[in-house]
Write a protein that holds these residues in place. Structure first.
Motif, PDB file in Angstrom:
ATOM      1  N   TYR A 131       0.844  -1.077   0.083  1.00 24.44           N
ATOM      2  CA  TYR A 131      -0.038  -0.023  -0.005  1.00 24.44           C
ATOM      3  C   TYR A 131       0.860   1.297  -0.058  1.00 24.44           C
ATOM      4  CZ  TYR A 131      -3.327  -3.423   1.401  1.00 24.44           C
ATOM      5  OH  TYR A 131      -3.971  -4.607   1.586  1.00 24.44           O
ATOM      6  N   TYR A 180       0.680   5.540   0.959  1.00 24.11           N
ATOM      7  CA  TYR A 180       0.075   6.677   1.682  1.00 24.11           C
ATOM      8  C   TYR A 180       0.802   7.929   1.398  1.00 24.11           C
ATOM      9  CZ  TYR A 180      -2.075   2.874   4.668  1.00 24.11           C
ATOM     10  OH  TYR A 180      -2.666   2.019   5.013  1.00 24.11           O
ATOM     11  N   SER A 222      -3.227  13.834   9.042  1.00 24.78           N
ATOM     12  CA  SER A 222      -3.155  12.479   9.253  1.00 24.78           C
ATOM     13  C   SER A 222      -2.823  12.069   7.900  1.00 24.78           C
ATOM     14  CB  SER A 222      -4.185  11.957  10.103  1.00 24.78           C
ATOM     15  OG  SER A 222      -4.568  12.436  11.157  1.00 24.78           O
ATOM     16  N   PRO A 223      -2.448  10.665   7.858  1.00 21.02           N
ATOM     17  CA  PRO A 223      -1.937  10.168   6.490  1.00 21.02           C
ATOM     18  C   PRO A 223      -3.337   9.606   5.785  1.00 21.02           C
ATOM     19  CG  PRO A 223      -0.530   8.988   8.182  1.00 21.02           C
ATOM     20  CD  PRO A 223      -1.488   9.895   8.965  1.00 21.02           C
ATOM     21  N   ARG A 272      -4.953   7.142   2.247  1.00 14.49           N
ATOM     22  CA  ARG A 272      -4.443   6.150   1.285  1.00 14.49           C
ATOM     23  C   ARG A 272      -4.419   6.778  -0.075  1.00 14.49           C
ATOM     24  NH1 ARG A 272      -8.875   2.012   2.589  1.00 14.49           N
ATOM     25  NH2 ARG A 272     -10.403   3.464   1.695  1.00 14.49           N
ATOM     26  N   PHE A 282      -7.051   4.280  -4.567  1.00 11.97           N
ATOM     27  CA  PHE A 282      -8.194   4.245  -3.682  1.00 11.97           C
ATOM     28  C   PHE A 282      -9.206   5.485  -4.348  1.00 11.97           C
ATOM     29  CE2 PHE A 282      -8.060   1.491  -0.296  1.00 11.97           C
ATOM     30  CZ  PHE A 282      -6.439   1.464   0.053  1.00 11.97           C
ATOM     31  N   MET A 339       3.579   0.472   2.626  1.00 12.39           N
ATOM     32  CA  MET A 339       3.448  -0.189   3.749  1.00 12.39           C
ATOM     33  C   MET A 339       2.958  -1.644   3.314  1.00 12.39           C
ATOM     34  SD  MET A 339      -0.004   0.032   6.623  1.00 12.39           S
ATOM     35  CE  MET A 339      -0.722  -1.238   5.627  1.00 12.39           C
ATOM     36  N   ARG A 384       2.188  -5.162  10.159  1.00 10.89           N
ATOM     37  CA  ARG A 384       2.085  -4.040   9.283  1.00 10.89           C
ATOM     38  C   ARG A 384       3.381  -3.322   9.368  1.00 10.89           C
ATOM     39  NH1 ARG A 384      -2.074  -6.361   8.550  1.00 10.89           N
ATOM     40  NH2 ARG A 384      -4.261  -5.528   9.302  1.00 10.89           N
ATOM     41  N   PHE A 440       5.764   0.145   7.918  1.00  7.50           N
ATOM     42  CA  PHE A 440       5.821   0.987   7.203  1.00  7.50           C
ATOM     43  C   PHE A 440       7.323   1.329   6.504  1.00  7.50           C
ATOM     44  CE2 PHE A 440       1.793   3.327   7.168  1.00  7.50           C
ATOM     45  CZ  PHE A 440       1.385   2.702   8.403  1.00  7.50           C
ATOM     46  N   VAL A 482      -1.117   3.571  15.613  1.00  2.17           N
ATOM     47  CA  VAL A 482       0.121   3.713  14.735  1.00  2.17           C
ATOM     48  C   VAL A 482       0.491   5.156  15.426  1.00  2.17           C
ATOM     49  CG1 VAL A 482       0.857   4.463  12.590  1.00  2.17           C
ATOM     50  CG2 VAL A 482      -1.099   2.743  12.466  1.00  2.17           C
ATOM     51  N   TRP A 512       3.568   1.443  13.004  1.00  3.74           N
ATOM     52  CA  TRP A 512       2.389   0.371  13.443  1.00  3.74           C
ATOM     53  C   TRP A 512       2.913  -0.087  14.612  1.00  3.74           C
ATOM     54  CZ3 TRP A 512       2.096  -4.847  14.590  1.00  3.74           C
ATOM     55  CH2 TRP A 512       0.894  -5.216  14.680  1.00  3.74           C
ATOM     56  N   ASN A 546      -2.786  -4.169  16.686  1.00  8.59           N
ATOM     57  CA  ASN A 546      -3.933  -4.405  16.209  1.00  8.59           C
ATOM     58  C   ASN A 546      -4.921  -5.048  16.949  1.00  8.59           C
ATOM     59  OD1 ASN A 546      -3.268  -6.383  14.742  1.00  8.59           O
ATOM     60  ND2 ASN A 546      -3.917  -5.788  12.781  1.00  8.59           N
ATOM     61  N   PHE A 551      -1.745   7.551  16.814  1.00 13.30           N
ATOM     62  CA  PHE A 551      -2.869   7.733  16.034  1.00 13.30           C
ATOM     63  C   PHE A 551      -3.915   6.308  16.009  1.00 13.30           C
ATOM     64  CE2 PHE A 551      -1.966  11.317  13.207  1.00 13.30           C
ATOM     65  CZ  PHE A 551      -0.310  11.419  13.261  1.00 13.30           C
ATOM     66  N   ASP A 567      -8.624  -0.477  10.580  1.00 13.54           N
ATOM     67  CA  ASP A 567      -7.742  -1.311   9.932  1.00 13.54           C
ATOM     68  C   ASP A 567      -8.344  -2.345   8.987  1.00 13.54           C
ATOM     69  OD1 ASP A 567      -5.030  -3.216  11.194  1.00 13.54           O
ATOM     70  OD2 ASP A 567      -5.838  -3.179   9.207  1.00 13.54           O
ATOM     71  N   ILE A 590      -6.748  -3.771   6.509  1.00 12.92           N
ATOM     72  CA  ILE A 590      -5.315  -3.916   6.084  1.00 12.92           C
ATOM     73  C   ILE A 590      -4.570  -2.550   5.860  1.00 12.92           C
ATOM     74  CG2 ILE A 590      -3.788  -5.201   4.664  1.00 12.92           C
ATOM     75  CD1 ILE A 590      -5.580  -7.675   4.516  1.00 12.92           C
ATOM     76  N   SER A 591      -5.418  -1.980   4.740  1.00 13.70           N
ATOM     77  CA  SER A 591      -5.017  -0.705   4.692  1.00 13.70           C
ATOM     78  C   SER A 591      -5.826   0.193   5.838  1.00 13.70           C
ATOM     79  CB  SER A 591      -5.345   0.004   3.439  1.00 13.70           C
ATOM     80  OG  SER A 591      -6.731  -0.009   3.079  1.00 13.70           O
ATOM     81  N   PHE A 592      -5.209   1.320   6.184  1.00 11.94           N
ATOM     82  CA  PHE A 592      -5.884   2.264   7.116  1.00 11.94           C
ATOM     83  C   PHE A 592      -6.538   3.241   6.484  1.00 11.94           C
ATOM     84  CE2 PHE A 592      -3.743  -0.123   9.974  1.00 11.94           C
ATOM     85  CZ  PHE A 592      -2.255  -0.008  10.011  1.00 11.94           C
ATOM     86  N   ASP A 593      -8.082   3.287   6.560  1.00 11.90           N
ATOM     87  CA  ASP A 593      -8.839   3.938   5.640  1.00 11.90           C
ATOM     88  C   ASP A 593      -9.256   5.320   6.467  1.00 11.90           C
ATOM     89  OD1 ASP A 593     -12.357   2.847   5.833  1.00 11.90           O
ATOM     90  OD2 ASP A 593     -10.637   2.636   7.283  1.00 11.90           O
ATOM     91  N   TRP A 608      -8.396   7.745   9.823  1.00  3.94           N
ATOM     92  CA  TRP A 608      -7.455   7.811  10.950  1.00  3.94           C
ATOM     93  C   TRP A 608      -7.931   9.192  11.779  1.00  3.94           C
ATOM     94  CZ3 TRP A 608      -1.951   6.365  10.590  1.00  3.94           C
ATOM     95  CH2 TRP A 608      -1.472   5.635   9.505  1.00  3.94           C
ATOM     96  N   GLY A 609      -7.384   9.159  13.133  1.00  6.00           N
ATOM     97  CA  GLY A 609      -7.821  10.144  13.978  1.00  6.00           C
ATOM     98  C   GLY A 609      -6.667  11.312  13.872  1.00  6.00           C
ATOM     99  N   GLN A 610      -6.792  12.361  14.709  1.00  7.34           N
ATOM    100  CA  GLN A 610      -5.892  13.486  14.524  1.00  7.34           C
ATOM    101  C   GLN A 610      -4.690  13.030  15.278  1.00  7.34           C
ATOM    102  OE1 GLN A 610      -8.411  13.457  16.667  1.00  7.34           O
ATOM    103  NE2 GLN A 610      -7.388  14.114  18.388  1.00  7.34           N
TER     104      GLN A 610
END
Lengths: 111, 116
Positions: free
Chosen positions: A39, A41, A48-49, A51, A60, A94, A100, A102, B37, B47, B50, B95, B99, B101-104, B106-108
């Motif tokens: 992946y 990012y 924040s990151p 995707r 995406f 990643m 996981r 990075f 993360v 990371w 999880n 953060f 999850d 697998i990808s992280f779609d 996120w928090g701040q």
């Protein structure tokens, strides 16, 4: 553990010019299910990151088509066909095949 | 609105403990794996851990094993990270992320500083 190595660590690009980032994994990211769990990012300054790419080459939703991913096994590449000012930030690859991990990140700035 | 909001960060002495929380809203929290993360100041993403949808499986980065515990309360739509025996190298923004697998999502992030 799987180690992800990105090169270069920084990149200065003229707007409208292409950019390329390499990512190498210490083990193959090809799963027995036929999917490759790599992946990309982008973390823009102060954010924040977000995707960009999943499973090597799929964008995406909402990601501009100037971003493309390629590669297989352990060697992968993110390409930006024509860099724009909004593309500045740090790019991370990643792996998701085992836990996981990075990459170190590649900082992209505009000349 | 789909959202993750972290809290609980702060300054703690080496060897101390801290519990981070992440409040989820806008989606069915109990349907998803969740991750923590972290990002040390000026450094890259790492990371940390999880947890499966029902909490039955948990995984950690090597440096967190035996010191950090990830947990969740699906009734409260909340994710937690209990951090014990903290070290200077744990200083980072933490953060939470959904999850897939990808992280779609996120928090701040919430800042944790380990210093005497």
């Amino acid at each position: 553990d799987i180690v992800m190595t990105q090169t270069p660590l920084s990149l200065s690009v003229t707007p409208g010019q292409p950019a390329s980032i390499s990512c190498k994994s210490s083990q193959s990211l090809l799963h027995s299910d036929g999917r490759t769990y790599l992946y990309w990012y982008l973390q823009k300054p102060g954010q924040s990151p977000q995707r960009l790419i999943y499973e090597v080459s799929s964008r995406f939703s909402g990601v501009p088509d100037r971003f493309s991913g390629s590669g297989s096994g352990t060697d992968f590449t993110l390409k930006i066909s024509r860099v724009e000012a909004e593309d500045v930030g740090v790019y991370y690859c990643m792996q998701g095949i085992y836990l996981r991990t990075f990459g170190q990140g590649t900082k992209v700035e505009i000349k | 609105e789909v959202q993750l909001v972290e809290s609980g960060g702060g300054l703690v002495q080496p060897g101390g403990s801290l519990r981070l929380s992440c409040a989820a809203s806008g989606f069915t929290f109990g349907y998803y794996w969740m991750s923590w993360v972290r990002q040390a100041p000026g450094k890259g993403l790492e990371w940390v851990a999880n947890i499966k949808e029902d909490g039955s499986e948990r995984y950690y980065v090597e440096s967190a094993k035996g010191r950090f515990t990830i947990s969740r309360d699906n009734a409260k739509n909340s994710l937690y990270l209990q951090m014990n025996s903290l070290r200077a190298e744990d200083t980072a923004v933490y953060f939470c992320a959904r999850d897939l697998i990808s992280f779609d999502i996120w928090g701040q992030g919430t800042m944790v500083t380990v210093s005497s």
